[in-house]
Design a protein around this motif. Structure first.
Motif, short mmCIF file in Angstrom:
data_model
loop_
_atom_site.label_atom_id
_atom_site.label_comp_id
_atom_site.label_asym_id
_atom_site.label_seq_id
_atom_site.Cartn_x
_atom_site.Cartn_y
_atom_site.Cartn_z
N GLU A 246 -62.54 -31.90 53.12
CA GLU A 246 -62.22 -30.78 53.99
C GLU A 246 -62.20 -29.48 53.18
OE1 GLU A 246 -58.42 -29.78 56.73
OE2 GLU A 246 -59.05 -31.89 56.63
N TRP A 247 -61.60 -29.58 52.00
CA TRP A 247 -61.50 -28.41 51.12
C TRP A 247 -62.89 -27.93 50.71
CZ3 TRP A 247 -62.94 -28.28 45.87
CH2 TRP A 247 -62.59 -27.10 45.20
N LYS A 248 -63.77 -28.90 50.38
CA LYS A 248 -65.13 -28.52 49.99
C LYS A 248 -65.83 -27.79 51.13
CE LYS A 248 -67.22 -32.24 48.47
NZ LYS A 248 -68.05 -33.25 47.83
N GLY A 249 -65.65 -28.34 52.36
CA GLY A 249 -66.26 -27.73 53.54
C GLY A 249 -65.76 -26.31 53.75
N GLN A 250 -64.46 -26.13 53.55
CA GLN A 250 -63.88 -24.80 53.76
C GLN A 250 -64.37 -23.82 52.71
OE1 GLN A 250 -59.72 -25.56 54.00
NE2 GLN A 250 -59.79 -26.04 56.18
N ALA A 251 -64.50 -24.30 51.46
CA ALA A 251 -64.99 -23.43 50.40
C ALA A 251 -66.40 -22.93 50.75
CB ALA A 251 -65.00 -24.18 49.07
N LYS A 252 -67.21 -23.84 51.30
CA LYS A 252 -68.57 -23.45 51.70
C LYS A 252 -68.53 -22.41 52.81
CE LYS A 252 -71.54 -27.33 50.75
NZ LYS A 252 -71.83 -28.63 51.32
N GLU A 253 -67.63 -22.66 53.78
CA GLU A 253 -67.50 -21.75 54.91
C GLU A 253 -67.06 -20.37 54.45
OE1 GLU A 253 -68.46 -22.13 57.79
OE2 GLU A 253 -67.36 -20.76 59.11
N ILE A 254 -66.12 -20.33 53.49
CA ILE A 254 -65.65 -19.05 52.96
C ILE A 254 -66.81 -18.32 52.28
CG2 ILE A 254 -64.20 -18.03 51.13
CD1 ILE A 254 -62.07 -20.16 51.87
N GLU A 255 -67.60 -19.07 51.54
CA GLU A 255 -68.76 -18.48 50.86
C GLU A 255 -69.71 -17.84 51.88
OE1 GLU A 255 -70.36 -17.19 47.69
OE2 GLU A 255 -68.52 -18.39 47.64
N ARG A 256 -69.95 -18.58 52.97
CA ARG A 256 -70.85 -18.09 54.01
C ARG A 256 -70.29 -16.81 54.65
NH1 ARG A 256 -71.76 -18.08 59.14
NH2 ARG A 256 -69.78 -19.05 59.71
N LEU A 257 -68.96 -16.83 54.96
CA LEU A 257 -68.33 -15.67 55.60
C LEU A 257 -68.36 -14.45 54.69
CD1 LEU A 257 -65.30 -17.40 57.32
CD2 LEU A 257 -67.30 -16.37 58.44
N LYS A 258 -68.16 -14.69 53.38
CA LYS A 258 -68.19 -13.60 52.41
C LYS A 258 -69.55 -12.92 52.43
CE LYS A 258 -65.23 -14.50 48.41
NZ LYS A 258 -65.32 -15.21 47.13
N GLU A 259 -70.59 -13.76 52.46
CA GLU A 259 -71.94 -13.19 52.46
C GLU A 259 -72.20 -12.38 53.72
OE1 GLU A 259 -75.27 -15.75 51.57
OE2 GLU A 259 -74.34 -16.20 49.63
N GLU A 260 -71.70 -12.92 54.84
CA GLU A 260 -71.89 -12.23 56.11
C GLU A 260 -71.18 -10.88 56.09
OE1 GLU A 260 -70.74 -13.72 60.41
OE2 GLU A 260 -72.34 -14.90 59.44
N ILE A 291 -72.38 -8.03 38.34
CA ILE A 291 -73.75 -7.53 38.31
C ILE A 291 -74.62 -8.21 39.39
CG2 ILE A 291 -74.60 -9.16 36.54
CD1 ILE A 291 -75.45 -5.41 36.60
N ASP A 292 -74.36 -9.49 39.66
CA ASP A 292 -75.16 -10.20 40.68
C ASP A 292 -74.94 -9.60 42.06
OD1 ASP A 292 -76.41 -11.90 38.99
OD2 ASP A 292 -74.88 -13.49 39.15
N GLU A 293 -73.67 -9.32 42.37
CA GLU A 293 -73.36 -8.71 43.67
C GLU A 293 -74.04 -7.35 43.79
OE1 GLU A 293 -69.08 -9.09 45.10
OE2 GLU A 293 -68.93 -9.84 43.05
N LEU A 294 -73.98 -6.56 42.71
CA LEU A 294 -74.59 -5.24 42.73
C LEU A 294 -76.10 -5.34 42.94
CD1 LEU A 294 -72.74 -3.37 39.80
CD2 LEU A 294 -72.24 -3.30 42.25
N LEU A 295 -76.73 -6.27 42.22
CA LEU A 295 -78.18 -6.43 42.32
C LEU A 295 -78.59 -6.83 43.74
CD1 LEU A 295 -78.96 -8.23 38.94
CD2 LEU A 295 -79.91 -6.03 39.67
N LYS A 296 -77.83 -7.77 44.29
CA LYS A 296 -78.14 -8.27 45.63
C LYS A 296 -78.02 -7.14 46.67
CE LYS A 296 -76.76 -12.78 46.42
NZ LYS A 296 -75.69 -13.70 46.84
N ALA A 297 -76.88 -6.40 46.57
CA ALA A 297 -76.62 -5.33 47.53
C ALA A 297 -77.67 -4.24 47.42
CB ALA A 297 -75.23 -4.76 47.29
N ALA A 298 -78.00 -3.85 46.17
CA ALA A 298 -78.97 -2.76 45.97
C ALA A 298 -80.34 -3.16 46.51
CB ALA A 298 -79.06 -2.42 44.48
N ALA A 299 -80.73 -4.41 46.28
CA ALA A 299 -82.04 -4.87 46.75
C ALA A 299 -82.11 -4.84 48.28
CB ALA A 299 -82.32 -6.27 46.21
N LEU A 300 -81.00 -5.28 48.93
CA LEU A 300 -80.98 -5.29 50.39
C LEU A 300 -81.08 -3.87 50.96
CD1 LEU A 300 -78.37 -8.08 51.14
CD2 LEU A 300 -80.75 -8.00 51.94
#
Ligand code: ZN
Length: 377
Positions: A246-260, A291-300
């Motif tokens: 359940e915890w693994k599933g929630q971690a994935k869901e949090i990751e998805r929501l963060k990206e959204e 740096i990864d977040e910055l690169l991703k955001a700048a590219a988008l």
């Protein structure tokens, strides 16, 4: 130094006895006993004894018995390991205390769980056989003739006479203290194994009262885990697995929501972009983004035809130039160079995407302003 003593000096992987020496009603605690040549040295908690004093010695039998149990148990675990794993098993070292003993044996691979359980069961069966522990002094040559060099599992003792300790089929030259019958050991509980070097396995175990305490400690661990998960111990594995999944599933869901969420923020950044000379410009602090977040955001943002400079409070910078900017000859590398200079650093990259940074992260506002200027050049 006494003319004779009952207290066992440290040796053969067994710690020294403790006890007392008494002279005319005054007690001195013996806190250590060591062998030095032929003499046995008794270390006392206080001075006061004179040469020629007559003393009465007492051994702390609780400590002695705990050591003796662990010592005789070591012989049994060793011999059981030989029966289960094979005759190649040889003692590489041993250490006893009141609470634990460890035995190092030569073995060519890791001992499996099943083998370990078999060794533990075998050792406990031999306890329950109530075998008398037989000790005798024998001339060295006679002992070697009778029992072979397997006598010297725990090392080769000096002297013409050697003390041979026999516990059923286990026969060793050994000067340590033992119980007189295997039944006195009580339970033997193997606690863990460890590979301490290539070809040497360490088995750690507890004997007697210490074994009961070790099992109680494990019960406490189980009860603690049961309490947290609110299920009986026998349901722990399945419940723990369920909670983990359940915890693994929630971690994935949090990751998805963060990206959204990040994408939604970027959309609003792009919508609020300042128009300047036909270019959509976004210059933005991005908290402590890596740096990864910055690169991703700048590219988008560049995909949405923005000219972008993003800075993090950690001193990282990323610039990106969209289609319209590239047509005007803007270069992300030039924007980064101007901005990173204000942070006391540098950077570079392709015309469409570049990164950099510097140590003076507190001057981020200046850096972003310098980058903004470079976009107008
Ligand atoms: Zn021994």
């Amino acid at each position: 130094v006494l003319d004779r003593t009952l207290l066992y000096p440290e040796g053969g992987g067994q710690p020294a006895d403790h006890g007392t020496l008494e002279r005319a009603g005054q007690e001195f605690a013996v806190v250590d006993v060591q062998k030095s040549g032929d003499a046995v040295l008794h270390k006392l908690n206080q001075p006061g004894l004179q040469k020629g004093d007559r003393v009465t010695g007492k051994v702390d039998m609780r400590r002695r018995l705990a050591h003796a149990r662990h010592h005789t148990a070591t012989h049994l675990v060793h011999d059981s390991a030989k029966r289960i794993l094979g005759r190649h098993v040889w003692q590489a070292g041993a250490q006893k205390s009141e609470e634990r003993a460890r035995l190092d044996i030569s073995h060519y691979r890791r001992i499996t769980e099943a083998e370990l359980k078999a060794i533990e069961l075998e050792a406990n069966r031999r306890v329950m056989e109530l075998t008398a522990v037989d000790t005798q002094f024998l001339p060295r040559e006679e002992a070697e003739k009778l029992f072979g060099f397997e006598l010297y599992q725990g090392g080769v003792p000096p002297g013409k006479q050697i003390r041979v300790v026999r516990v059923g089929t286990d026969i060793e030259a050994c000067a340590g203290t033992h119980v007189t019958n295997t039944g006195m050991i009580g339970a033997i509980k193997i606690l863990r194994t460890e590979r301490i070097q290539d070809g040497v396995e360490r088995i750690e175990f507890a004997a007697g009262e210490a074994a009961v305490r070790a099992v109680q400690e494990r019960d406490d661990l189980l009860a603690g885990a049961s309490g947290v998960l609110r299920v009986p111990a026998e349901q722990l594995p399945r419940t723990a697995e369920g909670v983990f999944e359940e915890w693994k599933g929630q971690a994935k869901e949090i990751e998805r929501l963060k990206e959204e969420l990040a994408r939604a923020r970027l959309r609003s950044l792009a919508a609020e972009a300042k128009e300047w000379d036909g270019l959509k410009i976004v210059v933005q602090r991005m908290g402590k983004a890596d740096i990864d977040e910055l690169l991703k955001a700048a590219a988008l943002l560049a995909e949405q035809d923005c000219t972008v400079l993003l800075g993090s409070e950690t001193g990282k910078l990323v610039a990106a130039v969209g289609k319209s900017g590239l047509e005007k000859g803007l270069k992300a590398g030039a924007i980064i160079k101007a901005a990173a200079k204000a942070l006391g650093g540098g950077g570079g990259g392709r015309p469409e995407l570049a990164q950099g940074g510097g140590p003076n992260a507190e001057r981020l506002e200046e850096a972003l302003a310098a980058g903004r200027e470079a976009m107008r050049a």
